[in-house]
Scaffold this active site. Structure first.
Site, mmCIF file in Angstrom:
data_model
loop_
_atom_site.group_PDB
_atom_site.id
_atom_site.type_symbol
_atom_site.label_atom_id
_atom_site.label_comp_id
_atom_site.label_asym_id
_atom_site.label_seq_id
_atom_site.Cartn_x
_atom_site.Cartn_y
_atom_site.Cartn_z
ATOM 1 N N ARG A 92 0.817 -1.203 0.000
ATOM 2 C CA ARG A 92 0.000 0.000 0.000
ATOM 3 C C ARG A 92 0.853 1.256 0.000
ATOM 4 O O ARG A 92 1.917 1.305 0.603
ATOM 5 C CB ARG A 92 -0.901 0.019 1.240
ATOM 6 N N CYS A 131 -0.059 5.385 0.852
ATOM 7 C CA CYS A 131 -1.131 6.230 1.384
ATOM 8 C C CYS A 131 -0.541 7.609 1.647
ATOM 9 O O CYS A 131 0.464 7.734 2.345
ATOM 10 C CB CYS A 131 -1.683 5.635 2.678
#
Length: 124
Positions: free
Chosen positions: A101, A103
């Site tokens: 991920r 972010c």
């Protein structure tokens, strides 16, 4: 290559597809917390908006024959990085396989949304 489209998630608001399936991978467009029936942002808190964005993503994954357990990468955009912990509390309920991920905070998101999530998933 195959275009994935479902009425259970918001229609694209520009010249793009909800998702593209290519070589066994699904690449979704970013999902903001739009209610697919009304086209309006759902919720005012980061938690409510994250739930709706995830729900939209779930519908696209299902339409392609995939699910959250097959997501290998997400990119998450937050209007306010100070919402990081609250966003994570929602995110971890769905992405239990812990995909890779990124972010980060962005200057603005479409329609004033607080969050946008895109994903890459395996389709077997």
């Amino acid at each position: 290559m195959k275009t994935i489209e479902t009425k259970s998630a918001p229609a694209a608001i520009g010249p793009y597809s909800q998702a593209i399936l290519a070589n066994g991978f699904l690449y979704t467009s970013g999902q903001i917390p739009l209610n697919p029936e009304t086209g309006a942002i759902e919720g005012t808190s980061i938690e409510a908006q994250a739930e709706q964005a995830v729900k939209n993503l779930d519908e696209i994954l299902k339409a392609a024959g995939s699910d959250f357990s097959k997501v290998v990468k997400t990119t998450c955009f937050l209007a306010h990085i100070s919402d990081f912990a609250a966003f994570n509390a929602i995110y971890e309920k769905y992405f239990i396989s812990k995909p890779a991920r990124s972010c980060f905070e962005v200057a603005a998101l479409p329609k004033g949304a607080l969050v946008e999530i895109e994903a890459v998933a395996v389709v077997e």
